[in-house]
Design a protein around this motif. Structure first.
Motif, short mmCIF file in Angstrom:
data_model
loop_
_atom_site.label_atom_id
_atom_site.label_comp_id
_atom_site.label_asym_id
_atom_site.label_seq_id
_atom_site.Cartn_x
_atom_site.Cartn_y
_atom_site.Cartn_z
N ARG A 28 3.75 -5.20 0.09
CA ARG A 28 3.13 -3.96 0.55
C ARG A 28 2.43 -3.22 -0.59
O ARG A 28 1.43 -2.56 -0.38
CB ARG A 28 4.21 -3.07 1.16
CG ARG A 28 3.72 -1.74 1.63
CD ARG A 28 4.28 -1.44 2.98
NE ARG A 28 3.90 -0.12 3.42
CZ ARG A 28 2.90 0.10 4.23
NH1 ARG A 28 2.20 -0.90 4.69
NH2 ARG A 28 2.62 1.32 4.62
N GLU A 29 2.94 -3.37 -1.79
CA GLU A 29 2.37 -2.66 -2.93
C GLU A 29 0.93 -3.09 -3.21
O GLU A 29 0.07 -2.26 -3.47
CB GLU A 29 3.23 -2.87 -4.16
CG GLU A 29 2.77 -2.07 -5.36
CD GLU A 29 3.67 -2.29 -6.55
OE1 GLU A 29 3.13 -2.50 -7.64
OE2 GLU A 29 4.90 -2.25 -6.38
N ARG A 31 -1.20 -4.31 -1.05
CA ARG A 31 -2.06 -3.79 0.02
C ARG A 31 -2.33 -2.31 -0.19
O ARG A 31 -3.43 -1.83 0.05
CB ARG A 31 -1.42 -4.03 1.39
CG ARG A 31 -1.61 -5.45 1.87
CD ARG A 31 -1.10 -5.61 3.26
NE ARG A 31 0.34 -5.81 3.16
CZ ARG A 31 1.22 -5.40 4.05
NH1 ARG A 31 0.83 -4.78 5.12
NH2 ARG A 31 2.50 -5.62 3.89
N ASP A 32 -1.30 -1.59 -0.64
CA ASP A 32 -1.47 -0.17 -0.87
C ASP A 32 -2.40 0.08 -2.05
O ASP A 32 -3.21 1.00 -2.03
CB ASP A 32 -0.11 0.48 -1.10
CG ASP A 32 -0.17 1.98 -0.96
OD1 ASP A 32 -0.80 2.45 0.00
OD2 ASP A 32 0.40 2.67 -1.83
N ARG A 33 -2.32 -0.75 -3.07
CA ARG A 33 -3.20 -0.63 -4.22
C ARG A 33 -4.65 -0.86 -3.79
O ARG A 33 -5.55 -0.14 -4.20
CB ARG A 33 -2.80 -1.64 -5.30
CG ARG A 33 -3.51 -1.39 -6.61
CD ARG A 33 -3.07 -2.33 -7.72
NE ARG A 33 -1.63 -2.43 -7.82
CZ ARG A 33 -0.96 -3.58 -7.90
NH1 ARG A 33 -1.61 -4.72 -7.92
NH2 ARG A 33 0.34 -3.60 -7.99
N GLY A 35 -5.83 -0.41 -0.79
CA GLY A 35 -6.21 0.75 0.03
C GLY A 35 -6.58 1.95 -0.82
O GLY A 35 -7.55 2.66 -0.52
N ARG A 36 -5.80 2.20 -1.88
CA ARG A 36 -6.13 3.32 -2.77
C ARG A 36 -7.47 3.07 -3.45
O ARG A 36 -8.26 4.01 -3.65
CB ARG A 36 -5.02 3.51 -3.79
CG ARG A 36 -3.79 4.18 -3.23
CD ARG A 36 -2.84 4.65 -4.32
NE ARG A 36 -2.47 3.61 -5.26
CZ ARG A 36 -1.40 2.83 -5.15
NH1 ARG A 36 -0.59 2.97 -4.12
NH2 ARG A 36 -1.14 1.92 -6.07
N GLU A 39 -10.23 3.82 -1.04
CA GLU A 39 -10.40 5.27 -0.89
C GLU A 39 -11.13 5.86 -2.09
O GLU A 39 -11.97 6.75 -1.94
CB GLU A 39 -9.05 5.95 -0.71
CG GLU A 39 -8.45 5.70 0.65
CD GLU A 39 -7.09 6.31 0.80
OE1 GLU A 39 -6.40 6.55 -0.22
OE2 GLU A 39 -6.69 6.55 1.94
N ARG A 105 -7.17 4.48 6.79
CA ARG A 105 -5.98 4.95 6.06
C ARG A 105 -5.80 6.45 6.27
O ARG A 105 -4.68 6.92 6.46
CB ARG A 105 -6.11 4.63 4.58
CG ARG A 105 -5.85 3.17 4.26
CD ARG A 105 -6.05 2.87 2.79
NE ARG A 105 -5.35 3.74 1.89
CZ ARG A 105 -4.13 3.53 1.41
NH1 ARG A 105 -3.46 2.47 1.79
NH2 ARG A 105 -3.58 4.38 0.57
N ASP A 108 -4.36 7.02 9.67
CA ASP A 108 -2.92 6.72 9.68
C ASP A 108 -2.13 7.87 9.08
O ASP A 108 -1.10 8.28 9.62
CB ASP A 108 -2.63 5.43 8.91
CG ASP A 108 -3.17 4.20 9.62
OD1 ASP A 108 -3.46 4.27 10.84
OD2 ASP A 108 -3.30 3.15 8.95
N ARG A 109 -2.62 8.41 7.97
CA ARG A 109 -1.93 9.55 7.36
C ARG A 109 -1.95 10.76 8.29
O ARG A 109 -0.95 11.46 8.43
CB ARG A 109 -2.58 9.91 6.03
CG ARG A 109 -2.10 9.08 4.87
CD ARG A 109 -2.49 9.70 3.55
NE ARG A 109 -3.91 9.81 3.37
CZ ARG A 109 -4.70 8.86 2.88
NH1 ARG A 109 -4.19 7.73 2.52
NH2 ARG A 109 -5.98 9.05 2.76
#
Length: 180
Positions: A28-29, A31-33, A35-36, A39, A105, A108-109
């Protein structure tokens, strides 16, 4: 002919979480990286600085390929700056999906925030209703309680009854007490 047996979670019409993914599972990390990063790129593309830098880049490109030394020109003005057009098209083709990823994203937030706000509002409503019931119960209990004035009036009426019940000589204080 061997029959291929499919499990329920390998069907394409099954929800995404229940079917195996085509790509290998990543943590998950990472994918989150990613995504950030998308953004950050989307935020950077939405600034005046990005537009100024892109404009400056295009002006330098066009100026160099128009007035620069002929031996070192790499994009012909006669062909309509084909390389510049390709570079800008490539930038736009990557910008659109990155912006969409960043928007997803954010959606989702927002969804999570709305759900938390809804839960908080429900808790506040339940707390408010509980406090309103408690206030009503206290008001009802206060109406049942005797006030100071009510107690004074009751004491006065009791004193009056006691004084009526006492013999007359006790009320004046002259009966055989020897002048004490």
């Amino acid at each position: 002919m061997a029959k291929i047996r499919r499990t329920d979670n390998s069907r394409l019409d099954a929800p995404k979480g229940l079917r195996p993914s085509v790509l290998p599972a990543r943590n998950r990390e990472s994918r989150d990286r990613f995504g950030r990063a998308t953004e950050w790129v989307a935020r950077a593309m939405g600034t005046p600085w990005f537009l100024l830098i892109l404009t400056f880049f295009c002006l330098v490109w066009i100026g160099y390929n128009t007035w620069g030394p002929e031996n070192f020109r790499f994009d012909s003005a006669a062909l309509g700056f084909t390389a510049l057009t390709l570079i800008l098209s490539l930038q736009a083709s990557y910008a659109a999906p990155l912006i969409l990823l960043a928007q997803n994203r954010q959606d989702d937030r927002d969804r999570v925030q709305i759900e938390q706000d809804r839960q908080r509002a429900e808790r506040n409503l339940a707390d408010t209703e509980y406090l309103a019931r408690e206030v009503v119960a206290l008001r009802l209990a206060m109406k049942d309680m005797a006030s100071k004035e009510f107690i004074r009036q009751e004491l006065r009426s009791l004193l009056e009854e006691l004084e009526k019940d006492r013999p007359e000589h006790e009320q004046t204080g002259t009966a055989g007490d020897g002048g004490r």
